[in-house]
Enzyme design. Structure first.
Site, PDB file in Angstrom:
ATOM      1  N   THR A 189       0.928  -1.090  -0.441  1.00 43.65           N
ATOM      2  CA  THR A 189       0.105   0.040   0.232  1.00 43.65           C
ATOM      3  C   THR A 189       0.754   0.727   0.098  1.00 43.65           C
ATOM      4  O   THR A 189       0.412   2.027  -0.855  1.00 43.65           O
ATOM      5  CB  THR A 189      -1.001  -0.130   1.259  1.00 43.65           C
ATOM      6  OG1 THR A 189      -1.889  -1.100   1.126  1.00 43.65           O
ATOM      7  CG2 THR A 189      -1.843   1.419   1.429  1.00 43.65           C
TER       8      THR A 189
ATOM      9  N   HIS B 155       2.020   1.831  -3.350  1.00 44.02           N
ATOM     10  CA  HIS B 155       1.148   2.384  -4.202  1.00 44.02           C
ATOM     11  C   HIS B 155       1.072   4.218  -4.318  1.00 44.02           C
ATOM     12  O   HIS B 155       0.560   5.004  -5.005  1.00 44.02           O
ATOM     13  CB  HIS B 155      -0.466   2.066  -3.556  1.00 44.02           C
ATOM     14  CG  HIS B 155      -0.933   0.658  -4.420  1.00 44.02           C
ATOM     15  ND1 HIS B 155      -0.725   0.196  -6.024  1.00 44.02           N
ATOM     16  CD2 HIS B 155      -0.765  -0.448  -4.207  1.00 44.02           C
ATOM     17  CE1 HIS B 155      -0.761  -0.654  -5.859  1.00 44.02           C
ATOM     18  NE2 HIS B 155      -1.080  -1.916  -4.928  1.00 44.02           N
TER      19      HIS B 155
END
Length: 341
Positions: free
Chosen positions: A39, A42
């Site tokens: 994450t 990202h």
């Protein structure tokens, strides 16, 4: 104190900020280690700018020690080793009302929606803090949160002793899922194209195969007398991974979707119809998952230390992210122990 801030795609800065004193019911934690996860990558790539603002402090996998205790916070002591469950549900949405606050429709996820753990001093509500057992190394403890992801995923798949399990994707979460499933007595095959990751998995006693060199469906059918796998976990985030996870399943097998797929993927729905397969989403975790993750890491059932590829000082945070992008590593940690004391 120092903090890592996100300034836009592929642009991280290190800033000096004043530590926030703990208010009522809060703890200030001297962060020891922060892990970098998918994450965070990202975010780094600019894929989550709709949620992550400019100059936001990111990160949510961590360990540390209580540094200060706010009024009305009880049961804690300065110097106590802790980790944080970085989720704050709203308590008002349908998910919360239905007892599923871990997938709250308005979740405040620390490190995404509000300041996270990539800072040397982090002030959080005491209800998000979990104590760590004496003797657990704090670098190992930084893997509690991703282990909780794996615990939740394995529970979603209802994995039991004797089950044939296939995990597609051998990154940190995939390896943790494999380790947790094996700990439950399942027979596990991990599918991973990267040779270095397969080597790490093999060193942990997890059978890892290269999908380019192995017919995974044929291998699983051979192991199961042609039946197929009871549970498959899709952790790769790739279209080919979805196809493999579906194709290996036995009648009424379960596919647990773990990876974040940024775009729709083709799925063989006829196979779901023909074999009465189940598709299960697995997004976050519950407090019981965190508690179990602490137990697994502390006992050595999850070999956290063997999954840590690199530990970098905060000044090397960009290099740490670049290392993860390049593959060939598992978990990379940022070391804060000499900062903000």
């Amino acid at each position: 104190m120092k903090a890592v801030v996100y300034r836009g795609a592929r642009n991280l800065g290190i800033e000096e900020r004043d530590p926030a004193p703990p208010g009522p019911g809060e703890l200030r934690i001297a962060v020891a280690y922060t892990g970098i996860c998918g994450t965070d990558l990202h975010i780094y790539h600019g894929d989550m700018d709709a949620r992550v603002g400019d100059s936001a402090i990111i990160g949510h996998e961590m360990s540390g020690r209580v540094a200060a205790i706010g009024a009305d916070a009880s049961g804690w002591s300065v110097g106590q080793a802790v980790t944080v469950m970085p989720t704050r549900p709203c308590g008002r949405c349908a998910a919360c009302w239905g007892g599923n606050s871990h997938i709250c429709h308005a979740m405040n996820f620390l490190g995404i929606d509000s300041p996270g753990a990539m800072q040397s001093s982090w002030t959080v509500p005491q209800e998000l803090v979990l104590p760590l057992p004496d003797g657990l190394p704090l670098d190992h403890a930084a893997l509690v949160e991703p282990t909780a992801v794996a615990v939740h995923d394995v529970r979603r798949g209802n994995v039991a002793a004797g089950h044939q399990v296939v995990v597609v994707g051998g990154g940190p979460v995939g390896v943790l899922i494999a380790a947790v499933a094996q700990g439950r007595g399942a027979r596990v095959v991990l599918v991973e194209p990267d040779a270095s990751r397969r080597t790490i998995a093999d060193g942990l006693g997890i059978e890892a195969v290269d999908p380019a060199a192995t017919d995974v469906v044929a291998l699983v059918n051979d192991r199961t007398g042609g039946a197929g796998a009871d549970v498959a976990f899709e952790v790769s985030g790739a279209a080919a991974g979805v196809a493999t996870a579906v194709d290996v399943l036995t009648t009424r097998g379960r596919l647990v979707m773990v990876a974040i797929h940024p775009r729709p993927r083709p799925v063989d729905l006829h196979r779901f119809f023909w074999r009465e397969l189940e598709l299960l989403g697995a997004r976050l975790y519950q407090r019981d998952d965190m508690t179990e993750a602490i137990r697994l890491v502390a006992s050595g059932a999850v070999p956290a230390g063997q999954l840590i590829s690199r530990i970098e000082p905060v000044e090397a945070v960009t290099a740490a992210f670049t290392a993860l992008e390049g593959g060939g590593v598992m978990k990379v940690l940022i070391d804060w122990r000499e900062e903000g004391r």
